[in-house]
Design an enzyme around this catalytic site. Sequence first.
Site, mmCIF file in Angstrom:
data_model
loop_
_atom_site.group_PDB
_atom_site.id
_atom_site.type_symbol
_atom_site.label_atom_id
_atom_site.label_comp_id
_atom_site.label_asym_id
_atom_site.label_seq_id
_atom_site.Cartn_x
_atom_site.Cartn_y
_atom_site.Cartn_z
ATOM 1 N N TYR A 32 45.595 35.174 45.953
ATOM 2 C CA TYR A 32 44.264 34.586 46.162
ATOM 3 C C TYR A 32 43.919 33.707 44.957
ATOM 4 O O TYR A 32 42.956 33.943 44.235
ATOM 5 C CB TYR A 32 43.205 35.668 46.395
ATOM 6 C CG TYR A 32 42.094 35.163 47.293
ATOM 7 C CD1 TYR A 32 42.352 34.890 48.637
ATOM 8 C CD2 TYR A 32 40.819 34.905 46.818
ATOM 9 C CE1 TYR A 32 41.357 34.378 49.463
ATOM 10 C CE2 TYR A 32 39.817 34.402 47.634
ATOM 11 C CZ TYR A 32 40.107 34.142 48.962
ATOM 12 O OH TYR A 32 39.126 33.632 49.774
ATOM 13 N N ALA A 35 41.683 28.796 39.653
ATOM 14 C CA ALA A 35 42.139 27.952 38.541
ATOM 15 C C ALA A 35 42.739 28.769 37.390
ATOM 16 O O ALA A 35 43.543 28.243 36.613
ATOM 17 C CB ALA A 35 40.990 27.086 38.040
ATOM 18 N N HIS A 37 44.776 31.439 37.751
ATOM 19 C CA HIS A 37 46.187 31.604 38.101
ATOM 20 C C HIS A 37 46.939 30.283 37.900
ATOM 21 O O HIS A 37 48.081 30.266 37.434
ATOM 22 C CB HIS A 37 46.336 32.013 39.570
ATOM 23 C CG HIS A 37 45.754 33.344 39.919
ATOM 24 N ND1 HIS A 37 44.618 33.487 40.657
ATOM 25 C CD2 HIS A 37 46.178 34.607 39.633
ATOM 26 C CE1 HIS A 37 44.353 34.768 40.830
ATOM 27 N NE2 HIS A 37 45.276 35.476 40.216
ATOM 28 N N GLY A 147 46.645 36.806 31.714
ATOM 29 C CA GLY A 147 45.345 36.237 31.344
ATOM 30 C C GLY A 147 44.573 37.166 30.423
ATOM 31 O O GLY A 147 44.672 38.389 30.517
ATOM 32 N N LYS A 149 41.429 37.631 30.448
ATOM 33 C CA LYS A 149 40.316 38.341 31.101
ATOM 34 C C LYS A 149 40.672 39.821 31.224
ATOM 35 O O LYS A 149 39.824 40.685 31.025
ATOM 36 C CB LYS A 149 40.030 37.748 32.480
ATOM 37 C CG LYS A 149 38.856 38.465 33.170
ATOM 38 C CD LYS A 149 38.408 37.723 34.394
ATOM 39 C CE LYS A 149 39.392 37.820 35.520
ATOM 40 N NZ LYS A 149 39.521 39.191 36.091
ATOM 41 N N ASP A 150 41.945 40.085 31.523
ATOM 42 C CA ASP A 150 42.423 41.476 31.605
ATOM 43 C C ASP A 150 42.944 41.884 30.226
ATOM 44 O O ASP A 150 44.136 42.144 30.059
ATOM 45 C CB ASP A 150 43.525 41.575 32.662
ATOM 46 C CG ASP A 150 43.025 41.183 34.025
ATOM 47 O OD1 ASP A 150 42.256 41.944 34.616
ATOM 48 O OD2 ASP A 150 43.383 40.085 34.506
HETATM 49 O O1 PAF Z 1 46.608 41.173 36.758
HETATM 50 C C1 PAF Z 1 47.053 41.349 37.905
HETATM 51 O O2 PAF Z 1 46.861 40.531 38.813
HETATM 52 C C2 PAF Z 1 47.877 42.591 38.196
HETATM 53 O O3 PAF Z 1 47.387 43.687 37.509
HETATM 54 C C3 PAF Z 1 49.379 42.395 37.940
HETATM 55 C C4 PAF Z 1 49.653 42.117 36.470
HETATM 56 C C5 PAF Z 1 49.906 41.247 38.783
HETATM 57 C C6 PAF Z 1 50.143 43.669 38.306
HETATM 58 O O4 PAF Z 1 49.986 43.968 39.644
#
Ligand code: PAF
Length: 282
Positions: A32, A35, A37, A147, A149-150
């Site tokens: 999904y 920008a 990604h 990213g 953000k995480d």
């Molecule tokens: O950050 C995410 O989108 C997910 O946690 C990841 C790293 C793709 C693992 O499923």
Amino acid sequence: MQILTNPQNLMELCRQWHAAGDDIALVPTMGYYHAGHEDLMRHARTLAHRMVVSLFVNPAQFGPGEDLEAYPRDPERDSAIAASLGADILFMPEPGSMYAQDHATWVEVPDLAKGLCGQSRPVHFRGVCTVVLKLFMLSQANIAVFGQKDWQQQAIIRCMVRDLNLPVRIETRPTVREADGLALSSRNVYLTPEERAQAPQIRQGLLRAQELAQAGEHRAGVIRDSVLAWWAQHLPLGRLDYLSIVHPETLAPLDTTDGSALMACAVRMGKARLIDNILLRP
Ligand code: PAF
């Protein structure tokens, strides 16, 4: 771009690329695309001969009652985006091909996973670590891009890479935001118009914390209280999951912001749980 669903096929193709002397950058995603990604993919494209993008809504990182089924999906649009940004492979496995019915092996970094998002999502990071390690093994990536953000996720993955001597370099990219400051997230589609209008206040609260810290306020409690007061006034539709000031690498809670300090939060708004963070000092 090749679309692969079979883990063995991914492994075989990546093995051939390595044998030919190519290195591989991996962008793990749950799809999904927005920008944020796209930025990860653009960056990865510059880092290696080959780019593998994985798109897998990983059931193992969702707890009971979380949004696994509802998680937004648009694989056709996503594959067009990944192709346009130069992915060599889009890897879209089925859950059954990633996890055997009697899957029994988990990778955990418990100390880093217990606070922040781990408080309300106790199995989340073990699901993330396990799938990310599997993706590293399958793609034999030299580099992987995540990213900021995480933040907690990338700190945990860095620790896993160090502790397990994985031959992968981790790169992180700054959070991409809407013009009004809201961090881009696939989950933003859950927001109603009223929630969407208030959601940028999450960032506004964090910016106030940064201003306070940079103006010399050292007491974490005072900084935190000022953000909570801001949100009480400007974010009435938000329900606090957590707001913490921690060390950016160890994620240990801090009482003062004398050294490096990260403020991180999760706020629930309707069906969405939004996360964001800010470094309190440059
Ligand atoms: O950050 C995410 O989108 C997910 O946690 C990841 C790293 C793709 C693992 O499923």
